[in-house]
Design an enzyme around this catalytic site. Structure first.
Site, PDB file in Angstrom:
ATOM      1  N   ARG A   1     -12.368   3.900  -3.214  1.00 22.78           N
ATOM      2  CA  ARG A   1     -12.891   3.121  -2.634  1.00 22.78           C
ATOM      3  C   ARG A   1     -14.459   2.756  -1.770  1.00 22.78           C
ATOM      4  NH1 ARG A   1      -6.855   1.979  -3.968  1.00 22.78           N
ATOM      5  NH2 ARG A   1      -6.286   0.013  -3.074  1.00 22.78           N
TER       6      ARG A   1
ATOM      7  N   ARG B   1       4.943  -9.466  -8.800  1.00 27.23           N
ATOM      8  CA  ARG B   1       4.839  -7.894  -9.675  1.00 27.23           C
ATOM      9  C   ARG B   1       5.872  -7.178  -9.155  1.00 27.23           C
ATOM     10  NH1 ARG B   1      -0.685  -4.286  -8.376  1.00 27.23           N
ATOM     11  NH2 ARG B   1      -0.187  -4.217  -6.445  1.00 27.23           N
TER      12      ARG B   1
ATOM     13  N   ARG C   1       6.498  -4.607  -3.606  1.00 22.37           N
ATOM     14  CA  ARG C   1       5.659  -3.608  -3.005  1.00 22.37           C
ATOM     15  C   ARG C   1       5.762  -3.981  -1.363  1.00 22.37           C
ATOM     16  NH1 ARG C   1       0.145  -1.184  -5.681  1.00 22.37           N
ATOM     17  NH2 ARG C   1      -0.527  -1.698  -3.198  1.00 22.37           N
TER      18      ARG C   1
ATOM     19  N   LYS D   1      -5.036  -1.605 -12.779  1.00 23.14           N
ATOM     20  CA  LYS D   1      -5.594   0.025 -12.851  1.00 23.14           C
ATOM     21  C   LYS D   1      -4.785   0.499 -12.924  1.00 23.14           C
ATOM     22  CE  LYS D   1      -7.246  -0.113  -9.006  1.00 23.14           C
ATOM     23  NZ  LYS D   1      -7.159  -1.596  -8.231  1.00 23.14           N
TER      24      LYS D   1
ATOM     25  N   ARG E   1      -6.694  -7.513   0.612  1.00 18.05           N
ATOM     26  CA  ARG E   1      -6.533  -6.034  -0.099  1.00 18.05           C
ATOM     27  C   ARG E   1      -8.786  -6.457  -0.569  1.00 18.05           C
ATOM     28  NH1 ARG E   1      -1.278  -5.429  -2.234  1.00 18.05           N
ATOM     29  NH2 ARG E   1      -1.953  -4.102  -3.559  1.00 18.05           N
TER      30      ARG E   1
HETATM   31  P1  AMP Z   1      -3.056   0.342  -4.122  1.00 19.28           P
HETATM   32  O1  AMP Z   1      -1.739   1.316  -4.434  1.00 19.28           O
HETATM   33  O2  AMP Z   1      -4.208   1.424  -5.274  1.00 19.28           O
HETATM   34  O3  AMP Z   1      -2.780  -0.991  -4.314  1.00 19.28           O
HETATM   35  O4  AMP Z   1      -2.996   0.933  -2.937  1.00 19.28           O
HETATM   36  C1  AMP Z   1      -1.770   0.966  -1.830  1.00 19.28           C
HETATM   37  C2  AMP Z   1      -2.792   0.185  -0.423  1.00 19.28           C
HETATM   38  O5  AMP Z   1      -3.470   1.862  -0.368  1.00 19.28           O
HETATM   39  C3  AMP Z   1      -4.027   0.432   0.082  1.00 19.28           C
HETATM   40  O6  AMP Z   1      -4.064  -1.026  -0.201  1.00 19.28           O
HETATM   41  C4  AMP Z   1      -5.210   1.223   1.482  1.00 19.28           C
HETATM   42  O7  AMP Z   1      -3.846   0.277   2.716  1.00 19.28           O
HETATM   43  C5  AMP Z   1      -4.647   2.156   0.644  1.00 19.28           C
HETATM   44  N1  AMP Z   1      -5.256   2.629  -0.642  1.00 19.28           N
HETATM   45  C6  AMP Z   1      -4.718   3.698  -1.586  1.00 19.28           C
HETATM   46  N2  AMP Z   1      -6.406   4.286  -2.319  1.00 19.28           N
HETATM   47  C7  AMP Z   1      -7.047   4.477  -0.907  1.00 19.28           C
HETATM   48  C8  AMP Z   1      -8.628   5.095  -0.939  1.00 19.28           C
HETATM   49  N3  AMP Z   1      -8.692   5.219  -2.002  1.00 19.28           N
HETATM   50  N4  AMP Z   1      -8.959   4.825   0.462  1.00 19.28           N
HETATM   51  C9  AMP Z   1      -8.206   3.666   1.483  1.00 19.28           C
HETATM   52  N5  AMP Z   1      -6.569   3.222   1.156  1.00 19.28           N
HETATM   53  C10 AMP Z   1      -6.699   3.127   0.324  1.00 19.28           C
END
Ligand code: AMP
Length: 215
Positions: free
Chosen positions: A89, A128, A162, A14, A173
């Protein structure tokens, strides 16, 4: 103006694809994950609340996320449109987004889901890393810099990973994705704007397909 959502599990591509489309469409990428990581890095109250949840691969509360996004959508930076990456999400987040857009007389043009095979995601995510200086993304096996240890884009030599990109957190996740996020594709399929692209293809091939959809 073009407004779109890129859906898909962690590791589907994404972020990588949003960055390509951002240039192509001259719109802005709004990544809730990036916003949260910036809050964590700044040590804000919001960041401190979110960190514990992110570290174990859970989802941060809908209210907090919806508040964060509503401050950005409809702002000047989104004048040409936006790409939502990592949001919505959950179904309540998708419903809040519909309401937010209706209140601002905005609409979604595309919702594109990158479909992938879960097992491959653990390897993709755990390998990554990004350049600490310019944020360019790399992968130990699939996308190495031309010169070992030197960023292709800016020449930087510092790289970071990360905190949540480890096998245990990735599995949590993916589980959160299947339980809480996957129902969103049905939500958008029912309103007739969902398109799917095979996210297992090469980065270039996925970009090409996405460009065909939005052009
Ligand atoms: P990402 O970078 O999109 O993989 O997000 C990293 C982490 O941030 C996720 O595993 C969640 O803990 C939190 N997070 C990001 N976006 C959301 C969302 N829309 N709703 C809830 N938690 C989120």
């Amino acid at each position: 103006m073009t407004n779109l959502i890129i859906l898909g599990p962690p590791g589907a591509g994404k972020g990588t694809q949003s960055k390509q489309l951002e240039k192509k469409l001259n719109v802005i990428q709004l990544s809730t994950g990036d916003m949260l990581r910036a809050e964590v890095a700044s040590g804000s109250d919001l960041g401190q609340d979110a960190k514990g949840i992110m570290d174990v691969g859970g989802l941060v509360s809908d209210d907090l996320i919806i508040g964060m996004i509503s401050k950005r959508v409809g702002q000047k930076e989104c004048a040409n449109g936006f790409i939502l990456d990592g949001f919505p999400r959950t179904v309540p987040q998708a419903e809040a987004l519909s309401e937010m857009l209706a209140n601002k007389s905005l609409k979604l043009d595309y919702v594109i889901e990158l479909t992938v095979n879960d097992e491959a995601m653990v390897e993709r995510i755990c390998g990554r890393y990004t350049c600490s200086k310019c944020g360019a993304g790399y992968h130990e096996s699939f996308q190495k810099p031309a010169e070992d240890g030197v960023c292709d884009k800016c020449g930087g030599k510092d790289f970071s990973r990360r905190a949540d990109d480890n096998a245990k957190t990735v599995r949590a996740r993916l589980e959160a994705y299947h339980e809480q996020t996957a129902p969103i594709s049905t939500f958008y399929a029912e309103i007739g704007i969902l398109k799917q692209v095979d996210g297992m293809m090469s980065i270039e091939d996925v970009t090409h397909q996405l460009e065909n959809i939005v052009s």
